[in-house]
Design a protein around this motif. Sequence first.
Motif, PDB file in Angstrom:
ATOM      1  N   ALA A 176      22.771  -6.427  -2.898  1.00 25.17           N
ATOM      2  CA  ALA A 176      21.780  -5.413  -3.235  1.00 25.17           C
ATOM      3  C   ALA A 176      22.383  -4.549  -4.334  1.00 25.17           C
ATOM      4  N   THR A 177      21.698  -4.462  -5.450  1.00 23.11           N
ATOM      5  CA  THR A 177      22.250  -3.782  -6.625  1.00 23.11           C
ATOM      6  C   THR A 177      21.394  -2.579  -6.992  1.00 23.11           C
ATOM      7  N   ALA A 178      22.047  -1.430  -7.129  1.00 22.67           N
ATOM      8  CA  ALA A 178      21.373  -0.237  -7.643  1.00 22.67           C
ATOM      9  C   ALA A 178      21.308  -0.358  -9.160  1.00 22.67           C
ATOM     10  N   GLN A 179      20.117  -0.269  -9.705  1.00 19.84           N
ATOM     11  CA  GLN A 179      19.928  -0.424 -11.141  1.00 19.84           C
ATOM     12  C   GLN A 179      19.222   0.800 -11.720  1.00 19.84           C
ATOM     13  N   TRP A 211      15.847   6.456 -14.305  1.00 16.23           N
ATOM     14  CA  TRP A 211      14.803   5.743 -13.560  1.00 16.23           C
ATOM     15  C   TRP A 211      15.481   4.580 -12.841  1.00 16.23           C
ATOM     16  N   GLY A 212      15.486   4.601 -11.501  1.00 19.56           N
ATOM     17  CA  GLY A 212      16.259   3.615 -10.771  1.00 19.56           C
ATOM     18  C   GLY A 212      15.454   2.750  -9.821  1.00 19.56           C
ATOM     19  N   ARG A 213      16.085   1.696  -9.352  1.00 17.79           N
ATOM     20  CA  ARG A 213      15.484   0.808  -8.347  1.00 17.79           C
ATOM     21  C   ARG A 213      16.603   0.014  -7.646  1.00 17.79           C
ATOM     22  N   TRP A 214      16.285  -0.515  -6.475  1.00 14.80           N
ATOM     23  CA  TRP A 214      17.126  -1.519  -5.831  1.00 14.80           C
ATOM     24  C   TRP A 214      16.680  -2.893  -6.313  1.00 14.80           C
ATOM     25  N   PHE A 215      17.630  -3.795  -6.429  1.00 17.92           N
ATOM     26  CA  PHE A 215      17.296  -5.186  -6.721  1.00 17.92           C
ATOM     27  C   PHE A 215      18.208  -6.070  -5.886  1.00 17.92           C
ATOM     28  N   VAL A 216      17.623  -7.114  -5.259  1.00 17.33           N
ATOM     29  CA  VAL A 216      18.432  -8.027  -4.452  1.00 17.33           C
ATOM     30  C   VAL A 216      17.968  -9.451  -4.732  1.00 17.33           C
ATOM     31  N   LEU A 271      22.806  -9.492  10.398  1.00 17.69           N
ATOM     32  CA  LEU A 271      23.099  -8.911   9.089  1.00 17.69           C
ATOM     33  C   LEU A 271      24.264  -7.936   9.180  1.00 17.69           C
ATOM     34  N   SER A 272      25.128  -7.971   8.191  1.00 18.13           N
ATOM     35  CA  SER A 272      26.169  -6.954   8.024  1.00 18.13           C
ATOM     36  C   SER A 272      26.180  -6.528   6.566  1.00 18.13           C
ATOM     37  N   GLN A 273      26.615  -5.293   6.329  1.00 11.92           N
ATOM     38  CA  GLN A 273      26.663  -4.792   4.954  1.00 11.92           C
ATOM     39  C   GLN A 273      27.904  -3.944   4.750  1.00 11.92           C
ATOM     40  N   SER A 274      28.361  -3.907   3.514  1.00 10.32           N
ATOM     41  CA  SER A 274      29.527  -3.099   3.153  1.00 10.32           C
ATOM     42  C   SER A 274      29.063  -1.852   2.411  1.00 10.32           C
ATOM     43  N   ALA A 275      29.987  -0.924   2.215  1.00 11.48           N
ATOM     44  CA  ALA A 275      29.669   0.294   1.467  1.00 11.48           C
ATOM     45  C   ALA A 275      29.427  -0.048   0.000  1.00 11.48           C
ATOM     46  N   ILE A 276      28.649   0.782  -0.659  1.00  8.81           N
ATOM     47  CA  ILE A 276      28.342   0.538  -2.061  1.00  8.81           C
ATOM     48  C   ILE A 276      29.597   0.700  -2.916  1.00  8.81           C
ATOM     49  N   THR A 277      29.795  -0.205  -3.844  1.00  6.69           N
ATOM     50  CA  THR A 277      30.912  -0.166  -4.771  1.00  6.69           C
ATOM     51  C   THR A 277      30.412  -0.575  -6.140  1.00  6.69           C
ATOM     52  N   SER A 278      30.590   0.298  -7.113  1.00  4.22           N
ATOM     53  CA  SER A 278      30.152   0.018  -8.484  1.00  4.22           C
ATOM     54  C   SER A 278      28.690  -0.396  -8.532  1.00  4.22           C
ATOM     55  N   GLY A 279      27.863   0.247  -7.730  1.00  4.54           N
ATOM     56  CA  GLY A 279      26.435  -0.002  -7.749  1.00  4.54           C
ATOM     57  C   GLY A 279      25.957  -1.169  -6.923  1.00  4.54           C
ATOM     58  N   THR A 280      26.847  -1.816  -6.172  1.00  8.55           N
ATOM     59  CA  THR A 280      26.473  -3.013  -5.418  1.00  8.55           C
ATOM     60  C   THR A 280      26.841  -2.868  -3.950  1.00  8.55           C
TER      61      THR A 280
END
Length: 383
Positions: free
Chosen positions: A273-276, A253-258, A313-322
């Motif tokens: 932004a963290t995938a949890q 069961w997942g969600r985004w959290f920022v 805004l700029s964003q990086s690729a996801i790494t270790s869920g973040t």
Amino acid sequence: ITPNFQMNNISLTPNLVAPSAGTNASLGTSTADITTNGNVTVTQTVSEVGAFSITATPGSYLGQSIPAATSSTIGRFTPHRFLVADNSPMLDDGTCDFTYQDQATVFAPGLAPEITITALNSNGDVTQNYGGNGIANNNFWKFAAADYSGRVYANQASPYPGTISAALGVTTTADNSDYDGRHTVSFDSDSITHGKAGVVPQTTNDAPFNAEVLLTLLASSLTDSDGINYDPDTNGSADDYASSTIDGTSIRWGRWFVDNGFGSELQAVSLNATAQYYDGAQFVTATTDNCTPAITVTLSNFTDNLASGETVLSQSAITSGTIPLSLSAPGANNTGSVLLTLTTPSWLQYDYDGDGSLDDAQATATFGIYEGRRPIIIRRQTY
């Protein structure tokens, strides 16, 4: 009829009429004896699918040769029943090494459900002539792809409180033109989704679990146009077929959290932004999620002296869920806040505002405020 004629061991042999490229049958009774009335009735069985004639070849009768005689075409014979088996299919991971609830997942490469259907006679032997799909005048394969629409995927894992759904794709068949009595049906375009039971996870019940899915082909899908069906207990009634358990992925069961962010208008503000996922007691970072694609972030609700276009805004690729997010410095006196909304699919949404519906994750970035001095409870000076 010549009533006085008697002869034993009259040879009976089958002749293949159709399919022309098929296999000749064997007969259950290979000889006949005429002992009275110049004739005999033979109860006969034929081992194969198709059409046949039978030749009776007598021996010498009082030194005289009697020519063989061949019947007219008999049949078309059909199988007695079908045997069904599967290839032990497995699900693929939807995200790196697991799958989120509400996220559709396909099957692992080469391990999509593949069902082999084998035509049998009443002795349990393969009837090889069940084939010839598309071959004019020799088509004894009587399944159609539409027959396999009656398939159902069901959850077997517990205590998962949700339900699964399946998107049924195009069915492909193979090995249905040759004459070996077998053909395969592949469901490699199907996908499976373990749905969320609610907008927030249930304590304990929504902890990570290993998928356990059962594929059932309904009896109607295993019955051909002649009415021949899957009947493993040979009781004369068609049966459903249940596959071996389909596993291969862990469900979470997942969600985004920022988190909110703040800082000087002269410097960039960073947020994460963290995938949890819910571990059964709390949300923790999905540290093995290095696969979720870039998220769409919209900026809105600009306040005070901060206007649209003054921060980028700029964003990086996801790494270790973040996924690191950064808002550029808007410049001197461009103070104020902006609302960030992460547009995400349902498997990473959560009921953040408690209104009973799933929401996109949001955060506020504020320019022009500072951390300031650390709070002091009491300060004493010595004179």
